[in-house]
Scaffold this motif. Structure first.
Motif, PDB file in Angstrom:
ATOM      1  N   ALA A   1       0.833  -1.209   0.000  1.00 53.87           N
ATOM      2  CA  ALA A   1       0.000   0.000   0.000  1.00 53.87           C
ATOM      3  C   ALA A   1       0.868   1.259   0.000  1.00 53.87           C
ATOM      4  O   ALA A   1       0.553   2.248  -0.672  1.00 53.87           O
ATOM      5  N   THR A   2       1.983   1.229   0.738  1.00 50.31           N
ATOM      6  CA  THR A   2       2.878   2.393   0.797  1.00 50.31           C
ATOM      7  C   THR A   2       3.506   2.667  -0.558  1.00 50.31           C
ATOM      8  O   THR A   2       3.585   3.818  -1.004  1.00 50.31           O
ATOM      9  N   ARG A   3       3.950   1.609  -1.240  1.00 48.88           N
ATOM     10  CA  ARG A   3       4.548   1.793  -2.570  1.00 48.88           C
ATOM     11  C   ARG A   3       3.532   2.376  -3.546  1.00 48.88           C
ATOM     12  O   ARG A   3       3.868   3.247  -4.366  1.00 48.88           O
ATOM     13  N   LEU A   4       2.290   1.919  -3.464  1.00 48.55           N
ATOM     14  CA  LEU A   4       1.254   2.461  -4.340  1.00 48.55           C
ATOM     15  C   LEU A   4       0.973   3.917  -4.017  1.00 48.55           C
ATOM     16  O   LEU A   4       0.736   4.735  -4.911  1.00 48.55           O
ATOM     17  N   ARG A   5       1.002   4.274  -2.719  1.00 52.40           N
ATOM     18  CA  ARG A   5       0.801   5.665  -2.318  1.00 52.40           C
ATOM     19  C   ARG A   5       1.928   6.547  -2.847  1.00 52.40           C
ATOM     20  O   ARG A   5       1.694   7.668  -3.314  1.00 52.40           O
ATOM     21  N   VAL A   6       3.159   6.036  -2.781  1.00 48.03           N
ATOM     22  CA  VAL A   6       4.306   6.796  -3.290  1.00 48.03           C
ATOM     23  C   VAL A   6       4.183   6.976  -4.801  1.00 48.03           C
ATOM     24  O   VAL A   6       4.400   8.077  -5.331  1.00 48.03           O
ATOM     25  N   ALA A   7       3.826   5.901  -5.509  1.00 45.97           N
ATOM     26  CA  ALA A   7       3.659   5.985  -6.968  1.00 45.97           C
ATOM     27  C   ALA A   7       2.532   6.951  -7.325  1.00 45.97           C
ATOM     28  O   ALA A   7       2.643   7.735  -8.279  1.00 45.97           O
TER      29      ALA A   7
ATOM     30  N   LEU B   1      12.028  10.235   1.376  1.00 39.12           N
ATOM     31  CA  LEU B   1      10.689   9.740   1.062  1.00 39.12           C
ATOM     32  C   LEU B   1       9.621  10.621   1.700  1.00 39.12           C
ATOM     33  O   LEU B   1       8.593  10.908   1.085  1.00 39.12           O
ATOM     34  N   ARG B   2       9.881  11.068   2.930  1.00 42.46           N
ATOM     35  CA  ARG B   2       8.921  11.969   3.585  1.00 42.46           C
ATOM     36  C   ARG B   2       8.854  13.301   2.846  1.00 42.46           C
ATOM     37  O   ARG B   2       7.780  13.895   2.725  1.00 42.46           O
ATOM     38  N   THR B   3      10.006  13.770   2.344  1.00 38.56           N
ATOM     39  CA  THR B   3      10.014  15.002   1.553  1.00 38.56           C
ATOM     40  C   THR B   3       9.163  14.844   0.307  1.00 38.56           C
ATOM     41  O   THR B   3       8.400  15.742  -0.064  1.00 38.56           O
ATOM     42  N   LEU B   4       9.282  13.684  -0.341  1.00 39.04           N
ATOM     43  CA  LEU B   4       8.485  13.408  -1.536  1.00 39.04           C
ATOM     44  C   LEU B   4       6.996  13.420  -1.210  1.00 39.04           C
ATOM     45  O   LEU B   4       6.193  14.039  -1.909  1.00 39.04           O
ATOM     46  N   MET B   5       6.617  12.732  -0.140  1.00 40.63           N
ATOM     47  CA  MET B   5       5.202  12.619   0.210  1.00 40.63           C
ATOM     48  C   MET B   5       4.615  13.943   0.677  1.00 40.63           C
ATOM     49  O   MET B   5       3.408  14.164   0.594  1.00 40.63           O
ATOM     50  N   GLU B   6       5.489  14.839   1.176  1.00 40.55           N
ATOM     51  CA  GLU B   6       5.017  16.150   1.625  1.00 40.55           C
ATOM     52  C   GLU B   6       5.063  17.198   0.521  1.00 40.55           C
ATOM     53  O   GLU B   6       4.620  18.330   0.721  1.00 40.55           O
ATOM     54  N   SER B   7       5.621  16.831  -0.647  1.00 44.32           N
ATOM     55  CA  SER B   7       5.682  17.765  -1.774  1.00 44.32           C
ATOM     56  C   SER B   7       4.269  18.082  -2.254  1.00 44.32           C
ATOM     57  O   SER B   7       3.392  17.216  -2.271  1.00 44.32           O
TER      58      SER B   7
ATOM     59  N   SER C   1      14.842   4.447  -5.891  1.00 38.46           N
ATOM     60  CA  SER C   1      15.224   4.118  -4.520  1.00 38.46           C
ATOM     61  C   SER C   1      14.108   4.458  -3.541  1.00 38.46           C
ATOM     62  O   SER C   1      13.895   3.757  -2.552  1.00 38.46           O
ATOM     63  N   ASN C   2      13.368   5.551  -3.823  1.00 38.35           N
ATOM     64  CA  ASN C   2      12.230   5.918  -2.969  1.00 38.35           C
ATOM     65  C   ASN C   2      11.199   4.795  -2.925  1.00 38.35           C
ATOM     66  O   ASN C   2      10.712   4.413  -1.852  1.00 38.35           O
ATOM     67  N   ILE C   3      10.863   4.271  -4.109  1.00 38.49           N
ATOM     68  CA  ILE C   3       9.814   3.259  -4.185  1.00 38.49           C
ATOM     69  C   ILE C   3      10.297   1.910  -3.662  1.00 38.49           C
ATOM     70  O   ILE C   3       9.551   1.202  -2.968  1.00 38.49           O
ATOM     71  N   MET C   4      11.533   1.534  -3.967  1.00 40.63           N
ATOM     72  CA  MET C   4      12.005   0.211  -3.604  1.00 40.63           C
ATOM     73  C   MET C   4      12.735   0.215  -2.257  1.00 40.63           C
ATOM     74  O   MET C   4      12.260  -0.355  -1.284  1.00 40.63           O
TER      75      MET C   4
END
Length: 578
Positions: A95-101, A314-320, A122-125
């Motif tokens: 679920a986390t990988r799908l959320r990141v994608a 990864l947190r930076t990506l999700m907060e973008s 690297s973020n996804i994997m």
């Protein structure tokens, strides 16, 4: 568990799952004390003759029976623990990988321009794997071991608080050693992650450029950048193992010295007659067992520190900030108008006060020297980026106010660099319209002049294409992308150098396919070969990010401006030969 929610990018369901996993691990950890307590009971019963009492065989057999029951309890709790930790964690990781994608899909293209493909992979994997490891192997065990050790400490205090304190006397000092070293470990972890990203980037570059590397004999050790990246990664990894290993060895040594402290305090209390021999023996046996869970906690703490550094990106990506907008604003026509648009990639200014209109049902060509901003204009129209100033309107609506997915329903693209997926031809075409049937797909393929080469393939439309359509020629890949656009049947078509890299035979096929695609559509075409856009309804000439000319080809050729100059240069080059 709320403290780990943002730390591990958990949603509410995942947070609940982690809480349940921690509770399950706690009971499992606690149950592992049962065999030990039964063993202590047996020791006490067997050693009773030393104190002048008779051993009771009934109690021994009862303890043996309790031991069998304890084995079953431990088995059932361990099974429940596995289901609540590992199975739940793997589901959460998916679920986390799908959320990141999904988050990546909604981010502006400027985000991707600032990052390498290896970093995003690297973020996804890697980062998601680190979170998976934390939720399955680290956090639940950390919580369970801390809680069970604290519970054991309170239980021991009921027997003798002095002996209980002696068992845990060295724990604060062991924890202090770790606390003092955490900044050093964080610096090393940051260097390790940076070295891993550099190695991944250089590996990607090595594979992408393998033809050039082989042709220039730069393979193996001769490819210095790759060699240096791996050498640095090895060096940092060794330093981490050395520092972390030394710290853990010192903490472990200090903690286990608590057995000596317990023995010293026990002997002192025993000789002064303040405790019984069996009580002292019980504490010594417990001291030899209790440090296992505590050492597990100390071993897991560096992993928590590494995770904190690892998932920062990864947190930076999700907060973008994702691109959002309205999804129900009607677009009455497909006019594309630029009104005093300015845009820059970082510090590099690309468009300067650009204004023009591509009208509904007409072909508007964007021409000019390389780097003049042609492709940027097409991407701003589809809101791949947002303008720095000025407005881009589609059907009279500012695209900044529209949801990118809603806006994209009105656009079809045919790029020079075609992206195909490692899937069947049928599914690659179906991307244009996910719910399309086989007949629709075949009809679009036929219109795009694809059916001729598809029918020759061993599995026809079911043929797997390989990575990025490696089994097809450039022209065939281009026609597949046109079939995809035909199937989508969007009212706006953007052609970005669709025929620039094709041989004459394939160019004819692609031009036929494009003629089918653009019928009745608003077309924005980017071209370097000016002869291909002489029949366009409107031509916009760009130079250094500015609109320098507009009009039909006859007007522009007669004007002796930039368009006329570029056209005649190209005509003269047509006669060039070796």
């Amino acid at each position: 568990m709320k403290i780990f929610r943002n730390y591990l990018l958990l949603d509410k369901n995942a947070e609940k799952g982690l809480r349940n996993a921690a509770i399950a691990c706690f009971f499992t950890s606690l149950s592992l004390m049962l065999p030990f307590m039964i063993t202590i009971g047996l020791f006490i019963e067997v050693l009773k003759p030393l104190t002048g009492e008779a051993a009771s065989w009934n109690k021994i057999w009862i303890l043996f029976g309790i031991g069998i029951i304890a084995f079953i309890v431990v088995f059932l709790l361990s099974k429940h623990d596995y289901m609540k930790t590992y199975v739940s964690s793997y589901n959460q990781s998916e679920a986390t990988r799908l959320r990141v994608a999904e988050q990546m899909r909604k981010l502006p293209m400027s985000f991707f321009n600032a990052r390498d493909l290896s970093e995003l992979s690297s973020n996804i994997m890697t980062d998601c794997t680190n979170i998976e490891t934390a939720t399955s192997n680290i956090v639940p065990q950390l919580f369970a071991n801390v809680a069970s050790s604290a519970l054991v400490l309170m239980g021991l205090a009921f027997f003798d608080w002095r002996m209980a304190l002696s068992v845990f006397a060295m724990l604060p000092l062991a924890a202090l050693i770790f606390w003092i070293s955490r900044k050093l470990q964080n610096r090393l972890f940051s260097k390790h992650i940076s070295a891993k990203l550099t190695a991944e980037k250089q590996s990607q570059e090595y594979l992408d450029g393998i033809k050039v590397i082989r042709s220039c004999n730069l393979g193996g050790e001769k490819y210095k950048k790759l060699d240096d990246a791996f050498t640095e990664l090895r060096s940092v990894a060794i330093r981490i193992e050395l520092v972390s290993g030394s710290i853990m060895a010192l903490s472990s040594m200090l903690l286990r010295s608590g057995i000596g402290v317990t023995a010293f305090v026990g002997v002192h209390l025993l000789t002064s007659g303040r405790i019984d021999f069996l009580v002292m023996l019980m504490f010594l046996l417990i001291a030899s067992r209790i440090y296992g869970p505590i050492l597990t906690v100390l071993t897991l703490l560096p992993d928590i520190l590494y995770l904190q550094v690892s998932t920062k990106r990864l947190r930076t990506l999700m907060e973008s900030k994702a691109m959002t907008g309205e999804t129900n604003t009607p677009i009455k026509n497909t006019d594309i108008s630029f009104d005093h648009v300015n845009f820059a990639y970082g510090e590099e200014n690309v468009l300067d006060e650009v204004s023009f209109t591509a009208k509904t049902g007409q072909i508007t060509a964007l021409v000019g020297p390389s780097g003049s901003g042609k492709s940027t204009i097409s991407k701003l129209a589809a809101r791949f980026w947002d303008t720095d100033s000025g407005t881009v309107n589609v059907g009279g609506v500012n695209v900044k106010g529209l949801d990118p997915e809603y806006l994209m329903q009105h656009f079809s693209f045919v790029f020079q660099d075609v992206i195909l997926f490692n899937d069947t031809i049928e599914n690659n075409i179906r991307i244009g319209k996910p719910n399309a049937g086989e007949e629709e797909i075949k009809s679009a393929a036929k219109a795009a002049c694809c059916d001729e080469f598809i029918e020759k393939l061993p599995d026809g439309y079911k043929t797997m294409l390989g990575e990025n359509g490696a089994t097809l020629s450039g022209g065939e890949r281009q026609r597949i992308s046109i079939a995809r656009a035909l199937l989508k049947d969007a009212p706006i078509v953007i052609l970005d150098e669709a025929t620039a890299s094709l041989d004459p035979e394939n160019e004819v096929f692609v031009q036929q396919a494009i003629n089918q695609l653009v019928v009745g559509k608003t077309v924005l075409v980017i071209a370097h070969r000016l002869r291909t856009v002489l029949d366009a309804d409107h031509i916009v000439v760009l130079d250094q990010g500015k609109v320098v000319e507009e009009g039909k080809s006859k007007e522009l050729l007669a004007g002796n401006g930039l368009f006329s100059k570029l056209y005649h240069i190209q005509q003269n080059n047509c006669e060039w030969r070796f």
